[in-house]
Write a protein that holds these residues in place. Structure first.
Motif, PDB file in Angstrom:
ATOM      1  N   ASP A  59      61.821  30.135  55.696  1.00  0.00           N
ATOM      2  CA  ASP A  59      62.848  29.178  54.840  1.00  0.00           C
ATOM      3  C   ASP A  59      62.936  28.197  54.956  1.00  0.00           C
ATOM      4  OD1 ASP A  59      64.025  28.987  52.396  1.00  0.00           O
ATOM      5  OD2 ASP A  59      65.810  31.003  52.023  1.00  0.00           O
ATOM      6  N   LEU A  60      63.082  27.421  54.475  1.00  0.00           N
ATOM      7  CA  LEU A  60      63.796  25.551  55.071  1.00  0.00           C
ATOM      8  C   LEU A  60      64.701  25.429  54.314  1.00  0.00           C
ATOM      9  CD1 LEU A  60      59.856  23.437  54.784  1.00  0.00           C
ATOM     10  CD2 LEU A  60      61.295  23.494  56.822  1.00  0.00           C
ATOM     11  N   ASP A  61      64.752  26.268  52.939  1.00  0.00           N
ATOM     12  CA  ASP A  61      66.440  26.455  52.993  1.00  0.00           C
ATOM     13  C   ASP A  61      67.359  26.181  53.959  1.00  0.00           C
ATOM     14  OD1 ASP A  61      65.719  25.388  50.180  1.00  0.00           O
ATOM     15  OD2 ASP A  61      65.337  26.758  49.121  1.00  0.00           O
ATOM     16  N   VAL A  62      67.137  27.178  54.769  1.00  0.00           N
ATOM     17  CA  VAL A  62      68.608  27.573  55.290  1.00  0.00           C
ATOM     18  C   VAL A  62      68.623  26.291  56.358  1.00  0.00           C
ATOM     19  CG1 VAL A  62      68.691  27.895  57.797  1.00  0.00           C
ATOM     20  CG2 VAL A  62      67.203  29.530  55.911  1.00  0.00           C
ATOM     21  N   TYR A  63      68.091  24.972  56.403  1.00  0.00           N
ATOM     22  CA  TYR A  63      68.324  23.962  56.975  1.00  0.00           C
ATOM     23  C   TYR A  63      69.549  22.642  56.427  1.00  0.00           C
ATOM     24  CZ  TYR A  63      64.789  24.344  60.685  1.00  0.00           C
ATOM     25  OH  TYR A  63      63.702  24.821  61.877  1.00  0.00           O
ATOM     26  N   ALA A  64      69.718  23.211  54.929  1.00  0.00           N
ATOM     27  CA  ALA A  64      70.281  22.404  53.960  1.00  0.00           C
ATOM     28  C   ALA A  64      71.979  23.145  54.789  1.00  0.00           C
ATOM     29  CB  ALA A  64      69.718  22.570  52.852  1.00  0.00           C
ATOM     30  N   ASP A  65      71.822  24.396  54.796  1.00  0.00           N
ATOM     31  CA  ASP A  65      73.171  24.697  55.305  1.00  0.00           C
ATOM     32  C   ASP A  65      73.860  24.526  56.950  1.00  0.00           C
ATOM     33  OD1 ASP A  65      75.704  26.436  55.868  1.00  0.00           O
ATOM     34  OD2 ASP A  65      74.440  28.315  55.713  1.00  0.00           O
ATOM     35  N   LYS A  66      74.651  23.511  56.128  1.00  0.00           N
ATOM     36  CA  LYS A  66      75.390  22.368  56.806  1.00  0.00           C
ATOM     37  C   LYS A  66      75.642  22.861  58.797  1.00  0.00           C
ATOM     38  CE  LYS A  66      78.554  19.092  56.274  1.00  0.00           C
ATOM     39  NZ  LYS A  66      78.796  18.059  56.243  1.00  0.00           N
ATOM     40  N   ASN A  67      76.745  24.108  58.025  1.00  0.00           N
ATOM     41  CA  ASN A  67      77.571  24.570  58.886  1.00  0.00           C
ATOM     42  C   ASN A  67      76.347  25.730  59.949  1.00  0.00           C
ATOM     43  OD1 ASN A  67      80.675  23.271  57.257  1.00  0.00           O
ATOM     44  ND2 ASN A  67      80.157  25.067  56.442  1.00  0.00           N
ATOM     45  N   ARG A  68      75.980  26.177  59.385  1.00  0.00           N
ATOM     46  CA  ARG A  68      74.937  27.312  59.664  1.00  0.00           C
ATOM     47  C   ARG A  68      74.273  25.898  61.294  1.00  0.00           C
ATOM     48  NH1 ARG A  68      71.031  31.910  57.776  1.00  0.00           N
ATOM     49  NH2 ARG A  68      70.389  32.354  59.483  1.00  0.00           N
ATOM     50  N   CYS A  69      73.802  25.190  60.359  1.00  0.00           N
ATOM     51  CA  CYS A  69      72.701  24.693  61.469  1.00  0.00           C
ATOM     52  C   CYS A  69      73.854  24.058  62.559  1.00  0.00           C
ATOM     53  CB  CYS A  69      72.383  23.021  60.897  1.00  0.00           C
ATOM     54  SG  CYS A  69      71.311  23.530  60.094  1.00  0.00           S
ATOM     55  N   LEU A  70      75.134  23.621  62.518  1.00  0.00           N
ATOM     56  CA  LEU A  70      75.928  23.078  63.406  1.00  0.00           C
ATOM     57  C   LEU A  70      76.116  24.120  64.071  1.00  0.00           C
ATOM     58  CD1 LEU A  70      77.995  20.329  61.275  1.00  0.00           C
ATOM     59  CD2 LEU A  70      76.824  19.783  62.780  1.00  0.00           C
ATOM     60  N   ASN A  71      76.808  25.479  64.146  1.00  0.00           N
ATOM     61  CA  ASN A  71      77.187  26.049  64.697  1.00  0.00           C
ATOM     62  C   ASN A  71      76.126  27.084  65.689  1.00  0.00           C
ATOM     63  OD1 ASN A  71      79.423  27.149  63.643  1.00  0.00           O
ATOM     64  ND2 ASN A  71      78.809  28.343  62.184  1.00  0.00           N
ATOM     65  N   HIS A  72      74.991  26.460  65.100  1.00  0.00           N
ATOM     66  CA  HIS A  72      73.546  27.102  65.928  1.00  0.00           C
ATOM     67  C   HIS A  72      73.150  25.635  67.480  1.00  0.00           C
ATOM     68  CE1 HIS A  72      69.973  27.307  66.810  1.00  0.00           C
ATOM     69  NE2 HIS A  72      68.787  26.375  66.481  1.00  0.00           N
ATOM     70  N   PHE A  73      74.084  24.759  67.063  1.00  0.00           N
ATOM     71  CA  PHE A  73      73.835  24.299  68.484  1.00  0.00           C
ATOM     72  C   PHE A  73      74.838  24.131  69.352  1.00  0.00           C
ATOM     73  CE2 PHE A  73      72.985  20.940  65.454  1.00  0.00           C
ATOM     74  CZ  PHE A  73      71.406  21.262  64.633  1.00  0.00           C
ATOM     75  N   LYS A  74      75.390  25.280  68.833  1.00  0.00           N
ATOM     76  CA  LYS A  74      77.845  25.697  69.750  1.00  0.00           C
ATOM     77  C   LYS A  74      76.526  27.326  70.548  1.00  0.00           C
ATOM     78  CE  LYS A  74      80.342  23.359  67.279  1.00  0.00           C
ATOM     79  NZ  LYS A  74      81.748  23.233  66.326  1.00  0.00           N
ATOM     80  N   ASP A  75      76.393  27.555  69.325  1.00  0.00           N
ATOM     81  CA  ASP A  75      75.999  29.756  69.374  1.00  0.00           C
ATOM     82  C   ASP A  75      74.852  30.398  69.034  1.00  0.00           C
ATOM     83  OD1 ASP A  75      76.209  32.273  69.878  1.00  0.00           O
ATOM     84  OD2 ASP A  75      77.455  33.033  68.717  1.00  0.00           O
TER      85      ASP A  75
END
Length: 452
Positions: A59-75
């Protein structure tokens, strides 16, 4: 070096049209003489709007969730990590020294590409820690510094469209020498250069699209390629995030002719969309360019962006030189808003430009903005009244809610202190109803150019 260039997939967003990327074509032309190149065009399926990624349960729309992506880089977000793994299964980096990921759309930085590019770069660095990961695109230098300092899995970032900086980086990345136009990492130290790099677009080679599957980009069995005649903008509209504002350089007419002829001969197409910020940056240039087009390139047809304050004589010249569509940056037809956004146009110049183009048989594609700070119902009403009155001359209209590109006031909020609020990005579209009622469609550039 063996270099892989990757265009990351992304959610649908503004500027996504069935056209290969011009910045990639420049990189290929610059690098191919000395290096071995591969192109993985993972963006193509997004442009085609097919179900390629859906079939992969992505689901490419997940990449539109900025906060989720940024959190992914930390955890690590297991879903995002799994998506990156699936996407990268179709590429091979075993024999690759460096991976270049594009983060541009329409010659401008796009958050819709930046976030998936970062997710893929993180995965690449985890699986191939010795391989260089490089971001390239029209990223402002300020934000390039923020990005490379925040994400340790990025080895280098080319900013402000300095395509030729990559050549210097390849030669000098182990010397800790500051390189204008690029920030890079060496032994966990970020090497930055405050000196501005001037890339003379007259020195750039003709764009090389040979690594693309151009057959896949054909629409109605026709191919449309991008090209730039100029780089920069003579205006200073406050809402615009184009990085080359307040200055402009343009190619010699002879180079434009030679480049376009090369592209015609190597691709077989005669259809182009020019990505210049405005085609009417100089009446003098138009008067020199158009006779050359008529003589040397009589078969080409093209579309271009324009500021709606163009003289009738300039429009006539463009028409005779193969222009079939002008994409007018109208924004508002309100004196108050035009003055506020520093557009340097008037309601009168807008009407005159569009009416003249219509009478001359040029297709008018109008863009309007909604949701800018200070906008009132009166400003919307005046623009609606313009649409109503001149619907016969408006062939397509695209409404751009302010903030839709997510870069109206760009900020990675968790990473820097530039927290100026965007206003209006989520507002309902104001002109959809009247355009539907009047039969005005939002027909994209490629569809128009390939229908005739």
């Amino acid at each position: 070096m063996n270099i892989s260039i990757l265009t990351p997939p992304s959610p649908r967003g503004p500027g996504m049209i069935m056209s290969p990327a011009l910045d990639i074509a420049y990189l290929v032309a610059l690098l191919k003489k000395e290096h071995t190149l591969k192109l993985y065009d993972l963006r193509l399926h997004c442009l085609k709007r097919d179900d390629y990624y859906k079939k992969m349960d992505i689901d490419l729309d997940v990449y539109a969730d900025k906060n989720r992506c940024l959190n992914h880089f930390k955890d690590t977000d297991m879903t995002l990590d799994a998506y990156s793994q699936k996407i990268l299964e179709v590429v091979s980096f075993e024999d690759t020294d460096a991976i270049v990921l594009s983060i541009s759309v329409c010659q401008q930085l796009a958050l819709q590409y930046l976030l998936p590019a970062l997710c893929l770069a993180q995965k690449i660095k985890k699986d191939y820690p010795r391989k260089k990961t490089i971001l390239t695109g029209n990223c402002p230098q300020k934000h390039a510094g923020v990005i490379i300092n925040a994400f340790p899995f990025i080895d280098a970032i080319i900013f402000e469209g300095n395509e030729d900086a990559l050549l210097d980086y390849i030669k000098n990345s182990h010397s800790n020498v500051p390189i204008p136009g690029i920030d890079y990492r060496n032994d966990n130290t970020v090497i930055s250069c405050r000196e501005k790099r001037h890339t003379d677009i007259n020195d750039l080679p003709a764009p090389d699209f040979s690594l693309y599957d151009l057959g896949a980009y054909r629409v109605n069995d026709k191919l449309v390629l991008p090209y730039e005649i100029s780089r920069g903008c003579i205006k200073n509209c406050f809402f615009c995030y184009y990085i080359h504002r307040n200055s402009i350089q343009y190619k010699r007419v002879e180079k434009v002719i030679a480049d376009l002829r090369h592209m015609i001969d190597t691709s077989g197409t005669y259809l182009f969309h020019f990505v210049d910020a405005e085609i009417n940056f100089s009446s003098d240039y138009i008067s020199r360019m158009t006779p050359a087009f008529k003589e040397k390139l009589p078969e080409i047809k093209w579309s271009a962006l324009a500021i709606p304050n163009m003289s009738k004589s300039d429009i006539i010249n463009l028409k005779e030189a193969g222009c079939v569509q002008l994409r007018w940056g109208v924004e508002y037809v309100s004196k108050t808003m035009l003055r506020r956004i520093k557009k340097d146009t008037t309601p009168e110049s807008i009407v005159e430009s569009i009416q003249n183009a219509h009478m001359l048989g040029i297709n008018n594609y109008v863009t309007c903005i909604t949701g800018l700070p200070g906008e009132t119902e009166k400003d919307i009403y005046e623009t609606k009244a313009f649409i109503q009155k001149h619907a016969h001359a408006i062939d397509s209209l695209m409404e751009c809610p302010y903030g839709e590109f997510e870069l109206g006031q760009f900020s990675l909020k968790e990473l820097d202190q530039d927290n100026r609020a965007r206003q209006g990005g989520n507002r309902l579209r104001q002109y959809y109803g009247i355009c539907t009622r009047l039969g005005i469609k939002d027909k994209d550039i490629i569809t128009f150019l390939t229908e005739g």
